[in-house]
Scaffold this motif. Structure first.
Motif, PDB file in Angstrom:
ATOM      1  N   PHE A 209      -4.877  39.208  23.008  1.00 18.78           N
ATOM      2  CA  PHE A 209      -4.956  37.850  23.231  1.00 18.78           C
ATOM      3  C   PHE A 209      -3.777  37.475  24.540  1.00 18.78           C
ATOM      4  O   PHE A 209      -2.717  38.280  24.667  1.00 18.78           O
ATOM      5  N   ALA A 210      -4.413  36.686  25.288  1.00 21.53           N
ATOM      6  CA  ALA A 210      -3.618  36.314  26.488  1.00 21.53           C
ATOM      7  C   ALA A 210      -3.828  34.581  26.531  1.00 21.53           C
ATOM      8  O   ALA A 210      -4.628  34.100  26.253  1.00 21.53           O
ATOM      9  N   PRO A 211      -2.783  33.897  27.268  1.00 23.08           N
ATOM     10  CA  PRO A 211      -2.912  32.512  27.435  1.00 23.08           C
ATOM     11  C   PRO A 211      -4.039  32.353  28.484  1.00 23.08           C
ATOM     12  O   PRO A 211      -4.335  33.097  29.471  1.00 23.08           O
ATOM     13  N   ASP A 212      -4.887  31.056  28.206  1.00 30.37           N
ATOM     14  CA  ASP A 212      -5.904  30.992  29.339  1.00 30.37           C
ATOM     15  C   ASP A 212      -5.388  29.957  30.202  1.00 30.37           C
ATOM     16  O   ASP A 212      -4.910  28.862  29.978  1.00 30.37           O
ATOM     17  N   ALA A 213      -5.058  30.370  31.397  1.00 29.34           N
ATOM     18  CA  ALA A 213      -4.412  29.572  32.430  1.00 29.34           C
ATOM     19  C   ALA A 213      -5.143  28.601  33.073  1.00 29.34           C
ATOM     20  O   ALA A 213      -4.536  27.458  33.939  1.00 29.34           O
ATOM     21  N   TYR A 214      -6.576  28.474  32.623  1.00 27.36           N
ATOM     22  CA  TYR A 214      -7.420  27.455  33.550  1.00 27.36           C
ATOM     23  C   TYR A 214      -7.865  26.475  32.373  1.00 27.36           C
ATOM     24  O   TYR A 214      -9.155  25.621  32.859  1.00 27.36           O
ATOM     25  N   SER A 215      -7.402  26.416  31.416  1.00 24.05           N
ATOM     26  CA  SER A 215      -7.952  25.632  30.040  1.00 24.05           C
ATOM     27  C   SER A 215      -6.973  24.199  30.407  1.00 24.05           C
ATOM     28  O   SER A 215      -5.861  24.358  30.601  1.00 24.05           O
ATOM     29  N   ALA A 216      -7.548  22.928  30.383  1.00 26.17           N
ATOM     30  CA  ALA A 216      -6.832  21.808  30.223  1.00 26.17           C
ATOM     31  C   ALA A 216      -5.866  21.772  28.933  1.00 26.17           C
ATOM     32  O   ALA A 216      -4.697  21.032  29.236  1.00 26.17           O
ATOM     33  N   PHE A 217      -6.573  22.065  27.915  1.00 29.86           N
ATOM     34  CA  PHE A 217      -5.580  22.210  26.856  1.00 29.86           C
ATOM     35  C   PHE A 217      -4.791  23.697  26.619  1.00 29.86           C
ATOM     36  O   PHE A 217      -5.312  24.529  27.080  1.00 29.86           O
ATOM     37  N   PRO A 218      -3.820  23.906  26.050  1.00 27.50           N
ATOM     38  CA  PRO A 218      -3.356  25.164  25.700  1.00 27.50           C
ATOM     39  C   PRO A 218      -4.485  25.927  24.870  1.00 27.50           C
ATOM     40  O   PRO A 218      -5.347  25.766  24.124  1.00 27.50           O
ATOM     41  N   GLY A 219      -5.088  27.383  25.562  1.00 27.63           N
ATOM     42  CA  GLY A 219      -6.012  27.831  25.453  1.00 27.63           C
ATOM     43  C   GLY A 219      -5.712  29.346  25.286  1.00 27.63           C
ATOM     44  O   GLY A 219      -4.670  29.914  25.768  1.00 27.63           O
ATOM     45  N   ALA A 220      -6.811  30.288  24.987  1.00 25.82           N
ATOM     46  CA  ALA A 220      -6.605  31.672  24.809  1.00 25.82           C
ATOM     47  C   ALA A 220      -7.599  32.348  25.308  1.00 25.82           C
ATOM     48  O   ALA A 220      -8.796  31.740  25.485  1.00 25.82           O
ATOM     49  N   THR A 221      -7.315  33.744  25.740  1.00 21.83           N
ATOM     50  CA  THR A 221      -8.510  34.762  26.140  1.00 21.83           C
ATOM     51  C   THR A 221      -8.534  35.911  25.251  1.00 21.83           C
ATOM     52  O   THR A 221      -7.110  36.124  24.854  1.00 21.83           O
ATOM     53  N   LEU A 222      -9.208  36.529  25.008  1.00 20.70           N
ATOM     54  CA  LEU A 222      -9.347  37.626  24.068  1.00 20.70           C
ATOM     55  C   LEU A 222      -9.733  38.652  24.887  1.00 20.70           C
ATOM     56  O   LEU A 222     -11.264  38.667  25.509  1.00 20.70           O
ATOM     57  N   THR A 223      -9.255  39.721  25.397  1.00 19.11           N
ATOM     58  CA  THR A 223      -9.844  40.953  25.942  1.00 19.11           C
ATOM     59  C   THR A 223     -10.424  41.626  24.904  1.00 19.11           C
ATOM     60  O   THR A 223      -9.502  42.597  24.323  1.00 19.11           O
ATOM     61  N   ALA A 224     -11.601  42.157  24.804  1.00 19.98           N
ATOM     62  CA  ALA A 224     -12.124  42.699  23.419  1.00 19.98           C
ATOM     63  C   ALA A 224     -11.915  44.225  23.677  1.00 19.98           C
ATOM     64  O   ALA A 224     -12.493  44.416  24.869  1.00 19.98           O
ATOM     65  N   LYS A 225     -11.521  44.916  22.787  1.00 18.04           N
ATOM     66  CA  LYS A 225     -11.338  46.294  22.789  1.00 18.04           C
ATOM     67  C   LYS A 225     -12.335  47.165  21.716  1.00 18.04           C
ATOM     68  O   LYS A 225     -12.251  48.171  21.838  1.00 18.04           O
ATOM     69  N   SER A 226     -13.333  46.226  21.320  1.00 13.48           N
ATOM     70  CA  SER A 226     -14.429  46.827  20.542  1.00 13.48           C
ATOM     71  C   SER A 226     -15.667  45.968  20.645  1.00 13.48           C
ATOM     72  O   SER A 226     -15.633  45.068  21.059  1.00 13.48           O
ATOM     73  N   ASP A 227     -16.760  46.747  19.934  1.00 16.56           N
ATOM     74  CA  ASP A 227     -18.161  46.145  20.201  1.00 16.56           C
ATOM     75  C   ASP A 227     -17.853  44.929  19.327  1.00 16.56           C
ATOM     76  O   ASP A 227     -17.237  45.124  18.006  1.00 16.56           O
ATOM     77  N   PRO A 228     -18.621  43.586  19.286  1.00 10.41           N
ATOM     78  CA  PRO A 228     -18.701  42.624  18.367  1.00 10.41           C
ATOM     79  C   PRO A 228     -19.405  43.095  17.052  1.00 10.41           C
ATOM     80  O   PRO A 228     -20.492  43.761  17.159  1.00 10.41           O
ATOM     81  N   GLN A 229     -18.922  42.600  16.009  1.00  6.87           N
ATOM     82  CA  GLN A 229     -19.503  43.083  14.665  1.00  6.87           C
ATOM     83  C   GLN A 229     -20.082  41.630  14.218  1.00  6.87           C
ATOM     84  O   GLN A 229     -19.281  40.540  13.936  1.00  6.87           O
ATOM     85  N   VAL A 230     -21.338  41.405  14.153  1.00  5.19           N
ATOM     86  CA  VAL A 230     -22.042  40.243  13.927  1.00  5.19           C
ATOM     87  C   VAL A 230     -21.935  40.232  12.105  1.00  5.19           C
ATOM     88  O   VAL A 230     -22.413  40.880  11.199  1.00  5.19           O
TER      89      VAL A 230
END
Length: 821
Positions: A209-230
């Motif tokens: 997880f990392a802060p989203d510097a471009y969101s008007a509200f406090p936000g987050a980004t996720l740099t995924a290290k795995s394939d998505p599990q549906v």
């Protein structure tokens, strides 16, 4: 008392018919008198907008305090006016206090709502994890189609496609158990499985997880290290929308390549097939609003449906129009921009169908209030401001101007065709100038040229989308009919973008924007006079006769087959790599002066920057950023590990956020491609950064391969970073070298010998205070065997070209005086 009898032969007087005629005449006069514009909701809408924006711009507590003070001021002002307005009418006195009270309540309510949203976002477990840079497990619901980032600039290795996905977090586990969360998040995933996700699916992913510097509200980004599990399927209507979109794209593939990519963008909002060149030209021509779904799309399609079903009665027609609106939102994807466009389109449709500004304008203000309470982040969104201004112009001014032309003999359709683009352009011009730093002079004629085909194209395309799943052959016929129309839009975009003076630079400062707004208002007012219109037309024709031929003259620049150009930007670096696509380039650093960087790119005809690299954050490399992105599309903005000076980093991130440019950090070992350009990142090594004493040594070092020419870019690295490159055994061989640090004395002869360049390029300002390039640097490169040394101080713009005979060079000649830059 007796009543006198009427004279012989006379008829009795009948007053009733005369009274009826008087009433009919009164009604006719009343119908001709237009009702006043209903602005009762204007002040509350402005108050809600101001309250939300101030709270987001400032810290929530400070913002709420500021808004509270303004609210009290409005209420006190209302009380003072009420108590001291003895000479004012009773109606005026009775209206002032409720109006000020409404502004007071709207300011407080909107600020409070925004502050609560910010506070909730700050305390959300996902955003807390982002602030700490935690690793964890995230449960989320997909809210957007995956966006392939390679469409602008991407990894060259097959199977390493990188996707950006918008999602809504549901649960997070960073090692202390699953915690419930409810926050928007941006996910970056690598691999084809991320590209197969659809909105509505429930997914589990692991990453950082990392802060989203471009969101008007406090936000987050996720740099995924795995394939998505549906873990949960999307709703049926989302799966149906995916089927429609896929089948429509497949059916559109029969068209010409450019039309095949553009038609899904116009009808379904799927812009993945639109080329960079077309996107850039459409922006210059003022046609970017047609390349993706906007409010006009909803207005035209829903309005056509309501007219078609009007025989069933106004209420059934309105209901069917609303149903179509919902269906369009689902198929196009209900993202924030689409929902905003749907609401604004509904307001415009109301104005067109009802034909009464008095009805449509309050609906617009009510929509603004509702949307801002729903999503306060819209208050700081340039796109929202553009939508509101354009819609306001169409419901407030366009009907009156159209009626004026019709009274002069213009057919109704042709009057609307002329008025709508002019009004929309005038009302949105200040915001566009604030965003891009330029004004499109081609926008109005280009929009007039495409206007006749927009409505038929949308109707044919929507009809094809409606039947493509059930009757594919019918959809193919409809799409074939839409082909020439969508081709015409693309042709106009390219043609208008190539016009001389298609765009002119304009200051994006507050005073520049305010001045432009004043000029637009003055133009709208003064052009009502016939003589002034004739004078303006004569002046425009005279300017065109004088300027267009001179602007069209070629001075032999840029040279043929140029691979890299060093821009004359003063004491600093600004370099451009050709991607092989007309109008498209990779830019490395932007020099110290925005206007000089903009002028250089203008001379090269660059309208789209697939990647903009800032090697480090010193002023002579980044202060020209605003000029580089002025009036151009930018695929991504890449930076190195350095974040100092802090003020420069804040400026860079702010400009990227305002323009919606994604940012990425380059790391040693990465490889990227953009058209004919292949980039290998060679440094810096993160393991050595802590030992570097100079911020210059944190510069990004990379080698570009353009048509077989290897070009080494070194930023401002000094002797420490140069030794590190050699110690790590990095292959730095190249035919062209961008000399480190403008040719300073901190140069290792061993590095220059290892590069073994034939051509050396130096970004340097004439008469600079640093004596760059130093005699030591020049002697070193000549001793290493450099055949040509190009300098922007003595040669102006410099270029390395690739021809049949190998590498050649060209110079434009200096144009700056001593002290510039």
């Amino acid at each position: 008392m007796t009543r006198a009898a009427p004279a012989h032969g006379s008829q009795p007087v009948h007053a009733a018919p005369n009274r009826a005629r008087i009433k009919r005449s009164a009604r006719m006069v009343e119908a001709e008198v237009k009702p006043p514009i209903d602005l009762r909701l204007a002040a509350p809408a402005a108050a809600v907008w101001m309250g939300s924006a101030l709270t987001l711009w400032l810290r929530p507590a400070l913002g709420f305090g500021t808004v509270s003070a303004l609210s009290l001021l409005a209420l006190v002002l209302g009380l003072l006016i009420r108590s001291r307005s003895s000479h004012t009418s009773f109606l005026m006195r009775s209206a002032v206090l409720p109006g000020c009270a409404a502004v007071f309540l709207c300011l407080l309510a909107s600020s409070g709502a925004a502050a609560l949203r910010v506070h909730a976002a700050e305390k959300d477990p996902v955003n807390l994890a982002a602030a700490l840079g935690d690793w964890g497990r995230l449960e989320l619901t997909i809210t957007s189609d995956p966006q392939r980032m390679e469409s602008s600039f991407g990894a060259a290795e097959p199977g390493n496609s990188r996707f950006l996905i918008r999602a809504w977090s549901v649960g997070v586990d960073t090692g202390d158990g699953v915690r419930s969360t409810s926050s928007s998040i941006t996910v970056f995933g690598v691999g084809s499985t991320w590209g197969d996700l659809i909105p509505g699916e429930k997914v589990v992913a692991y990453g950082t997880f990392a802060p989203d510097a471009y969101s008007a509200f406090p936000g987050a980004t996720l740099t995924a290290k795995s394939d998505p599990q549906v873990t949960g399927a999307a709703p049926w209507y989302q799966r149906a929308a995916v089927r429609v979109r896929d089948d429509f794209v497949h059916a559109s593939a029969r068209l010409a390549p450019e039309s095949a990519g553009l038609l899904p963008g116009i009808i379904l909002g799927d812009v993945s097939g639109i080329s960079v060149a077309l996107s850039a030209d459409a922006k210059v021509a003022g046609l970017a609003h047609l390349l993706a779904v906007s409010g006009s799309h909803f207005s035209i399609l829903c309005g056509a449906a309501m007219v078609f079903f009007r025989r069933a009665g106004p209420r059934p027609a309105a209901v069917l129009g609303f149903v179509l609106l919902v269906m369009l939102v689902v198929i196009v994807r209900p993202g924030p921009s689409v929902l905003r466009a749907a609401v604004m389109g509904a307001v415009t449709m109301l104005a067109l169908l009802v034909g009464r500004t008095r009805t449509a304008l309050p609906a617009l203000f009510a929509a603004v209030i509702g949307l801002l309470f729903y999503d306060p982040a819209l208050s700081v969104s340039p796109g929202f401001a553009l939508s509101v201004l354009a819609t306001g112009g169409l419901v407030l001014v366009a009907p009156a101007w159209s009626e004026s032309l019709q009274r002069r003999g213009w057919p109704a359709g042709w009057a609307d065709l002329l008025v709508v683009p002019i009004v929309a352009h005038l009302f949105t011009m200040p915001i566009v100038a604030a965003i891009s730093g330029s004004i499109s002079l081609a926008s109005v004629p280009a929009n007039i040229l495409v206007a006749p085909v927009v409505a038929p194209l949308l109707i044919l395309g929507a009809a094809a989308a409606a039947v493509v799943v059930f009757v594919p052959w019918a959809a193919e016929i409809l799409i074939a009919g839409a082909g020439p129309l969508v081709g015409w839009i693309a042709s106009v975009a390219h043609m208008a973008a190539d016009w001389p003076l298609a765009t002119v630079p304009w200051s994006s400062s507050v005073w520049g924007v305010m001045g432009l707004a004043a000029l637009a208002a003055a133009a709208a007012f003064t052009l009502r006079a016939r003589r002034i219109r004739a004078l303006a037309a004569a002046l425009t024709a005279g300017v065109a006769v004088v300027l267009i031929p001179s602007a069209a003259l070629s001075i032999g620049w840029p040279p043929e087959a140029w691979a890299v150009v060093g821009c004359e930007v003063g004491q600093g670096d600004g370099f451009v790599l050709s991607t092989g696509e007309p109008g498209s380039a990779v830019v490395i650093d932007t020099g110290p002066d925005p206007d000089l960087m903009d002028a250089c790119l203008e001379r090269l005809g660059i309208t789209a920057i697939t990647l903009l690299v800032l090697t480090h954050l010193h002023a002579d490399h980044v202060d020209g950023l605003e000029g580089a992105i002025r009036g151009r599309t930018v695929g991504a903005l890449a930076v190195g590990p350095g974040r100092e000076p802090k003020s420069a980093w804040q400026t860079v991130t702010r400009l990227a956020a305002v323009r919606g440019i994604p940012m990425m950090e380059l790391a040693m070992g990465q490889r990227f491609s953009a058209g004919d350009v292949l980039l290998d990142v060679l440094g810096p090594d993160r393991g050595r950064i802590g030992s570097f004493l100079s911020p210059n040594d944190q510069s990004v070092v990379f080698r570009a391969d353009v048509g077989g020419i290897r070009i080494l870019f070194t930023g401002d690295i000094e002797d420490e970073a140069q030794r590190a490159l050699l110690a790590d055994g990095v292959d730095v061989r190249a035919e062209v070298l961008k000399l480190p640090h403008h040719g300073s004395a901190t140069l290792l002869p061993a590095l220059i010998a290892a590069v073994d360049a034939q051509v050396v390029m130096i970004g340097v300002g004439i008469g600079n205070d640093f004596s760059h390039p130093t005699k030591f640097a020049l002697d070193t490169v000549r001793a290493a065997g450099a055949r040509v040394v190009l300098r922007t101080d003595t040669d102006g713009d410099i270029a390395v070209c690739l021809g049949a005979g190998g590498i050649s060079t060209a110079t434009r000649g200096p144009s700056l005086r001593v002290g510039v830059g």
